[in-house]
Design an enzyme around this catalytic site. Structure first.
Site, PDB file in Angstrom:
ATOM      1  CG  ASN A  62      -1.949   1.048   1.220  1.00  8.24           C
ATOM      2  OD1 ASN A  62      -1.620   2.218   1.235  1.00  8.24           O
ATOM      3  ND2 ASN A  62      -3.213   0.646   1.202  1.00  8.24           N
ATOM      4  CG  HIS A  73      -6.112  -0.041  -2.007  1.00  7.54           C
ATOM      5  ND1 HIS A  73      -7.273  -0.556  -1.497  1.00  7.54           N
ATOM      6  CD2 HIS A  73      -6.230   1.314  -1.918  1.00  7.54           C
ATOM      7  CE1 HIS A  73      -8.063   0.435  -1.108  1.00  7.54           C
ATOM      8  NE2 HIS A  73      -7.452   1.577  -1.362  1.00  7.54           N
ATOM      9  CD  GLU A  75      -5.140  -6.037  -1.867  1.00  4.37           C
ATOM     10  OE1 GLU A  75      -5.687  -6.664  -0.948  1.00  4.37           O
ATOM     11  OE2 GLU A  75      -4.987  -4.792  -1.844  1.00  4.37           O
ATOM     12  CB  CYS A 100     -11.010  -2.740  -0.231  1.00  6.43           C
ATOM     13  SG  CYS A 100     -10.217  -2.223  -1.784  1.00  6.43           S
ATOM     14  CB  CYS A 103      -8.274  -4.999  -3.947  1.00 12.34           C
ATOM     15  SG  CYS A 103      -7.290  -3.478  -3.746  1.00 12.34           S
ATOM     16  CG  ASP A 163      -6.714   2.215   3.326  1.00 12.73           C
ATOM     17  OD1 ASP A 163      -6.170   2.678   2.298  1.00 12.73           O
ATOM     18  OD2 ASP A 163      -6.862   1.004   3.517  1.00 12.73           O
TER      19      ASP A 163
END
Length: 166
Positions: A62, A73, A75, A100, A103, A163
């Site tokens: 991140n 992020h 990923e 999330c 992602c 976030d």
């Protein structure tokens, strides 16, 4: 560790922790190290690794704080570093925290067949959604990832809420 399989597995209760390979454990640990790297640089402790079997494709973490980029992020950073791919067949995405929705959507869009998640305790909820799209989801319950994120949330509640969009 809790393992959750996709709908193609006849009985997820029969899955055991020893079904993870040594490489799964190594890549999950590397995702944790990426998370720690982000935390050490003032960012959110979330890391990710993309692998094809025993071959590392890319890793990232991140960088929302470090780059001022709301989409950076863990990923996404990892997938950016992996570059263009014709297919993600046979690949696994390892992540230190449950993805999330952004992602998870990317995982589904790219048809990444397998995701190993280190921490679903501090943040989760998209595992069932991923499974409903044919993704095998493994909930690894990596103690160091869980502890690192819990400490971060306790020490940085405003940044954490930013976030996750709270």
């Amino acid at each position: 560790m809790r393992v959750v399989a996709n709908d193609l597995t006849p009985d997820p209760c029969n899955l055991t922790p020893d079904m993870l390979t040594d490489w799964d454990r190594r890549f999950a640990e590397l995702a944790f190290m990426e998370a720690k790297k982000s935390a050490d640089n003032g960012g959110l402790p979330i890391g990710s690794v993309l692998a094809e079997g025993e071959r590392l494709i890319a890793s990232g973490h991140n960088q929302r704080v470090q780059r001022g980029d709301p989409i950076a992020h863990g990923e996404m950073d990892c997938l950016r570093k992996a570059g263009r791919r014709k297919s993600y067949k046979g690949m696994t995405l390892y992540t230190s925290l449950s993805p999330c929705m952004m992602c998870a959507g990317t995982i589904a869009q790219f048809k990444i067949p397998r995701v190993v998640i280190n921490d679903t305790k501090n943040f989760g909820g998209n595992e069932a959604w991923l499974r409903s799209r044919g993704v095998e989801v493994v909930d690894f319950q990596h103690a160091d990832s869980i502890a690192l994120m819990a400490r971060f949330i306790a020490e940085n509640p405003a940044l954490w809420n930013e976030d996750i969009g709270a």
